[in-house]
Design a protein around this motif. Structure first.
Motif, PDB file in Angstrom:
ATOM      1  N   ILE A 163       0.834  -1.207   0.000  1.00  0.00           N
ATOM      2  CA  ILE A 163       0.000   0.000   0.000  1.00  0.00           C
ATOM      3  C   ILE A 163       0.870   1.258   0.000  1.00  0.00           C
ATOM      4  CG2 ILE A 163      -1.593   1.362   1.441  1.00  0.00           C
ATOM      5  CD1 ILE A 163      -2.920  -1.298   2.220  1.00  0.00           C
ATOM      6  N   ALA A 164       1.934   1.228   0.797  1.00  0.00           N
ATOM      7  CA  ALA A 164       2.814   2.397   0.873  1.00  0.00           C
ATOM      8  C   ALA A 164       3.495   2.668  -0.469  1.00  0.00           C
ATOM      9  CB  ALA A 164       3.852   2.187   1.967  1.00  0.00           C
ATOM     10  N   SER A 165       4.039   1.627  -1.086  1.00  0.00           N
ATOM     11  CA  SER A 165       4.790   1.817  -2.323  1.00  0.00           C
ATOM     12  C   SER A 165       3.890   2.091  -3.519  1.00  0.00           C
ATOM     13  CB  SER A 165       5.658   0.580  -2.605  1.00  0.00           C
ATOM     14  OG  SER A 165       4.841  -0.578  -2.772  1.00  0.00           O
ATOM     15  N   ARG A 166       2.715   1.476  -3.535  1.00  0.00           N
ATOM     16  CA  ARG A 166       1.830   1.606  -4.694  1.00  0.00           C
ATOM     17  C   ARG A 166       1.006   2.882  -4.660  1.00  0.00           C
ATOM     18  NH1 ARG A 166      -1.907  -3.480  -6.040  1.00  0.00           N
ATOM     19  NH2 ARG A 166       0.182  -4.352  -6.412  1.00  0.00           N
ATOM     20  N   TYR A 167       0.647   3.352  -3.464  1.00  0.00           N
ATOM     21  CA  TYR A 167      -0.321   4.448  -3.381  1.00  0.00           C
ATOM     22  C   TYR A 167       0.165   5.693  -2.631  1.00  0.00           C
ATOM     23  CZ  TYR A 167      -3.411   0.531  -4.602  1.00  0.00           C
ATOM     24  OH  TYR A 167      -3.981  -0.558  -5.194  1.00  0.00           O
ATOM     25  N   ASN A 197       2.398   7.975  -4.523  1.00  0.00           N
ATOM     26  CA  ASN A 197       1.981   8.125  -5.918  1.00  0.00           C
ATOM     27  C   ASN A 197       1.241   9.453  -6.083  1.00  0.00           C
ATOM     28  OD1 ASN A 197       0.844   7.988  -8.470  1.00  0.00           O
ATOM     29  ND2 ASN A 197       0.126   5.883  -8.255  1.00  0.00           N
ATOM     30  N   PRO A 198       1.804  10.405  -6.817  1.00  0.00           N
ATOM     31  CA  PRO A 198       1.166  11.730  -6.950  1.00  0.00           C
ATOM     32  C   PRO A 198      -0.168  11.686  -7.685  1.00  0.00           C
ATOM     33  CG  PRO A 198       3.023  11.518  -8.459  1.00  0.00           C
ATOM     34  CD  PRO A 198       3.074  10.325  -7.573  1.00  0.00           C
ATOM     35  N   GLU A 199      -0.436  10.593  -8.392  1.00  0.00           N
ATOM     36  CA  GLU A 199      -1.707  10.482  -9.103  1.00  0.00           C
ATOM     37  C   GLU A 199      -2.855  10.085  -8.181  1.00  0.00           C
ATOM     38  OE1 GLU A 199      -1.268   7.911 -12.442  1.00  0.00           O
ATOM     39  OE2 GLU A 199       0.228   9.181 -13.417  1.00  0.00           O
ATOM     40  N   VAL A 200      -2.530   9.645  -6.955  1.00  0.00           N
ATOM     41  CA  VAL A 200      -3.554   9.293  -5.973  1.00  0.00           C
ATOM     42  C   VAL A 200      -3.894  10.538  -5.168  1.00  0.00           C
ATOM     43  CG1 VAL A 200      -4.098   7.864  -3.954  1.00  0.00           C
ATOM     44  CG2 VAL A 200      -2.745   6.916  -5.832  1.00  0.00           C
ATOM     45  N   SER A 201      -5.164  10.827  -5.015  1.00  0.00           N
ATOM     46  CA  SER A 201      -5.581  12.049  -4.324  1.00  0.00           C
ATOM     47  C   SER A 201      -5.140  12.044  -2.866  1.00  0.00           C
ATOM     48  CB  SER A 201      -7.101  12.203  -4.389  1.00  0.00           C
ATOM     49  OG  SER A 201      -7.737  11.239  -3.554  1.00  0.00           O
ATOM     50  N   LEU A 202      -5.022  13.244  -2.300  1.00  0.00           N
ATOM     51  CA  LEU A 202      -4.650  13.363  -0.891  1.00  0.00           C
ATOM     52  C   LEU A 202      -5.713  12.748   0.015  1.00  0.00           C
ATOM     53  CD1 LEU A 202      -3.145  16.971  -0.798  1.00  0.00           C
ATOM     54  CD2 LEU A 202      -1.904  14.799  -0.686  1.00  0.00           C
ATOM     55  N   LEU A 203      -6.989  12.866  -0.374  1.00  0.00           N
ATOM     56  CA  LEU A 203      -8.054  12.260   0.424  1.00  0.00           C
ATOM     57  C   LEU A 203      -7.911  10.748   0.466  1.00  0.00           C
ATOM     58  CD1 LEU A 203     -10.711  12.177   1.968  1.00  0.00           C
ATOM     59  CD2 LEU A 203     -11.925  12.308  -0.224  1.00  0.00           C
ATOM     60  N   VAL A 249       4.157  -0.825   9.931  1.00  0.00           N
ATOM     61  CA  VAL A 249       3.349   0.384   9.758  1.00  0.00           C
ATOM     62  C   VAL A 249       4.192   1.621  10.041  1.00  0.00           C
ATOM     63  CG1 VAL A 249       1.441   1.731  10.744  1.00  0.00           C
ATOM     64  CG2 VAL A 249       1.105  -0.685  10.170  1.00  0.00           C
ATOM     65  N   LEU A 250       4.884   1.632  11.160  1.00  0.00           N
ATOM     66  CA  LEU A 250       5.675   2.810  11.529  1.00  0.00           C
ATOM     67  C   LEU A 250       6.801   3.052  10.530  1.00  0.00           C
ATOM     68  CD1 LEU A 250       5.833   2.386  15.407  1.00  0.00           C
ATOM     69  CD2 LEU A 250       4.258   3.746  14.023  1.00  0.00           C
ATOM     70  N   GLN A 251       7.422   1.986  10.064  1.00  0.00           N
ATOM     71  CA  GLN A 251       8.487   2.142   9.076  1.00  0.00           C
ATOM     72  C   GLN A 251       7.939   2.703   7.769  1.00  0.00           C
ATOM     73  OE1 GLN A 251      10.765  -1.422   8.349  1.00  0.00           O
ATOM     74  NE2 GLN A 251      11.749  -0.590   6.514  1.00  0.00           N
ATOM     75  N   ALA A 252       6.799   2.184   7.340  1.00  0.00           N
ATOM     76  CA  ALA A 252       6.197   2.643   6.086  1.00  0.00           C
ATOM     77  C   ALA A 252       5.783   4.110   6.167  1.00  0.00           C
ATOM     78  CB  ALA A 252       4.990   1.772   5.743  1.00  0.00           C
ATOM     79  N   ILE A 253       5.163   4.514   7.269  1.00  0.00           N
ATOM     80  CA  ILE A 253       4.713   5.903   7.395  1.00  0.00           C
ATOM     81  C   ILE A 253       5.898   6.847   7.516  1.00  0.00           C
ATOM     82  CG2 ILE A 253       3.428   7.530   8.824  1.00  0.00           C
ATOM     83  CD1 ILE A 253       1.659   5.698   7.196  1.00  0.00           C
ATOM     84  N   ASN A 254       6.909   6.467   8.277  1.00  0.00           N
ATOM     85  CA  ASN A 254       8.103   7.307   8.402  1.00  0.00           C
ATOM     86  C   ASN A 254       8.765   7.511   7.037  1.00  0.00           C
ATOM     87  OD1 ASN A 254       9.358   8.181  11.203  1.00  0.00           O
ATOM     88  ND2 ASN A 254       8.175   6.324  11.585  1.00  0.00           N
ATOM     89  N   SER A 255       8.943   6.422   6.300  1.00  0.00           N
ATOM     90  CA  SER A 255       9.576   6.525   4.983  1.00  0.00           C
ATOM     91  C   SER A 255       8.740   7.384   4.041  1.00  0.00           C
ATOM     92  CB  SER A 255       9.765   5.124   4.390  1.00  0.00           C
ATOM     93  OG  SER A 255      10.608   4.334   5.196  1.00  0.00           O
ATOM     94  N   THR A 256       7.433   7.204   4.110  1.00  0.00           N
ATOM     95  CA  THR A 256       6.532   7.964   3.246  1.00  0.00           C
ATOM     96  C   THR A 256       6.614   9.456   3.541  1.00  0.00           C
ATOM     97  OG1 THR A 256       4.967   6.132   2.986  1.00  0.00           O
ATOM     98  CG2 THR A 256       4.098   8.357   2.660  1.00  0.00           C
ATOM     99  N   LEU A 257       6.654   9.812   4.807  1.00  0.00           N
ATOM    100  CA  LEU A 257       6.653  11.228   5.179  1.00  0.00           C
ATOM    101  C   LEU A 257       7.923  11.942   4.718  1.00  0.00           C
ATOM    102  CD1 LEU A 257       5.027  11.104   8.726  1.00  0.00           C
ATOM    103  CD2 LEU A 257       4.007  11.892   6.585  1.00  0.00           C
ATOM    104  N   TRP A 258       9.062  11.247   4.732  1.00  0.00           N
ATOM    105  CA  TRP A 258      10.283  11.885   4.237  1.00  0.00           C
ATOM    106  C   TRP A 258      10.187  12.132   2.743  1.00  0.00           C
ATOM    107  CZ3 TRP A 258      12.719  14.240   7.701  1.00  0.00           C
ATOM    108  CH2 TRP A 258      12.953  13.685   8.966  1.00  0.00           C
ATOM    109  N   LEU A 259       9.521  11.237   2.034  1.00  0.00           N
ATOM    110  CA  LEU A 259       9.378  11.373   0.591  1.00  0.00           C
ATOM    111  C   LEU A 259       8.231  12.312   0.204  1.00  0.00           C
ATOM    112  CD1 LEU A 259       9.804   7.630  -0.454  1.00  0.00           C
ATOM    113  CD2 LEU A 259      11.458   9.471  -0.830  1.00  0.00           C
TER     114      LEU A 259
END
Length: 333
Positions: A230-234, A237-243, A267-277
């Motif tokens: 979910i983290a990597s696919r969505y 992904n800038p094409e996925v809406s913020l909502l 979960v924590l690793q995925a969210i942390n990585s996502t937020l930096w990106l």
């Protein structure tokens, strides 16, 4: 403002419908009625379950189906309720031999549930999930739909995926779809993985009302692998809406503080990585993890806030509030 705590299906784009118990708790007068002896088309109350029987006038006609039921079952009745002495009457249920004992058990427990014992209420209806009568099964579904997800996953539920899927796509069954999705995730049936993945994918595209439920169920069924997918696919992904991405973060937040250490860590690793990106998601993460008093994102959110990478007034406020609450929680340890 940080989001309020969510119910089982109470994702921030979905609100469960009021249940039978909700309506009973909100009523001052609850009666059982049949057709009047002198007029088979008019209802006449014969027993008060709450309040006084008096002489309530029930402004409903006895339809032909109900008249037929009454004719073949002298012990059946219709349940009516209203709020206050002058509120409008609501027809709540047809009560026969199957529903009568359940209704009496509910009435006996109303004072306890009115005092706020939601756990007892959820446990009671969990035992009815496998009831053979479809009406009682659906009453149980509606109640479980309101339960906190952490409570839902802790229950010993008799989940029948075939039964849940039998009416899944029926047009008049959409109100049960969210809880059915969550229960499918809790079923341990690995064959459902593709269905849940497809549900996430289709709901991401249209910001579907069931996106949160699908993502939560997928993570429950598949585990850490689903979190990474979910983290990597969505999420980045800038094409996925913020909502849509916030709904996915909400699903992750529901799994962010469980008794499954591997899942929590993923979960924590995925969210942390996502937020930096993608620091634009800082506000969403603050709202959804803050709503569940999960302060593990404090280091990354505090850094992003200090660097000025959190854009938008509301997001900055939500992140700042999250960081402040996190510091307070740490000081109280």
């Amino acid at each position: 403002m940080l989001a309020s705590s969510a119910n089982a299906c109470g994702f921030h784009n979905y609100t469960p419908q009021p249940t039978l118990v909700d309506r009973l708790l909100a009523s001052d007068e609850i009666v059982l009625a049949r057709n009047a002896s002198n007029n088979p088309f008019r209802y006449e109350a014969y027993e008060a379950l709450e309040g006084n029987l008096g002489s309530p006038e029930l402004p409903f006609l006895v339809d032909s189906t109900t008249r037929h039921r009454f004719a073949i079952d002298a012990n059946s009745a219709v349940l009516f309720a209203r709020d206050g002495a002058y509120g409008p009457w609501q027809r709540l249920a047809y009560v026969d031999a199957a529903l009568a004992p359940v209704l009496m058990a509910i009435m006996a427990k109303l004072p306890v549930w009115e005092s706020g014992d939601t756990l007892d209420r959820v446990r009671f209806f969990a035992t009815l999930l496998a009831h053979p009568d479809e009406r009682i099964h659906k009453i149980a579904l509606r109640e479980l739909d309101q339960a906190d997800y952490g409570v839902l996953r802790s229950l010993d539920l008799a989940i029948d995926p075939v039964r849940l899927m039998s009416q899944f796509n029926a047009f008049n069954e959409s109100e049960f779809r969210a809880i059915r999705i969550l229960l499918l995730g809790l079923s341990d049936d690995a064959q459902l993985r593709k269905r849940l993945e497809a549900g996430v994918d289709s709901n991401v595209e249209y910001e579907g009302v069931f996106l949160g439920a699908y993502a939560t169920a997928m993570i429950e069924l598949v585990g850490p692998e689903a979190v990474g997918l979910i983290a990597s696919r969505y999420l980045t992904n800038p094409e996925v809406s913020l909502l849509a991405r916030e709904l996915l973060i909400e699903a992750m937040a529901l799994h962010g503080a469980t008794d499954d250490s591997a899942l929590e860590s993923s979960v924590l690793q995925a969210i942390n990585s996502t937020l930096w990106l993608e620091p634009r998601l800082a506000g969403a993460a603050a709202r959804q993890f803050g709503a569940r008093a999960n302060w593990s994102l404090q280091p990354v959110l505090q850094t992003l806030l200090a660097e000025g990478t959190v854009l938008g007034t509301q997001d900055r406020q939500d992140v700042a509030q999250y960081v402040a609450y996190a510091h307070d929680a740490e000081a109280k340890r």
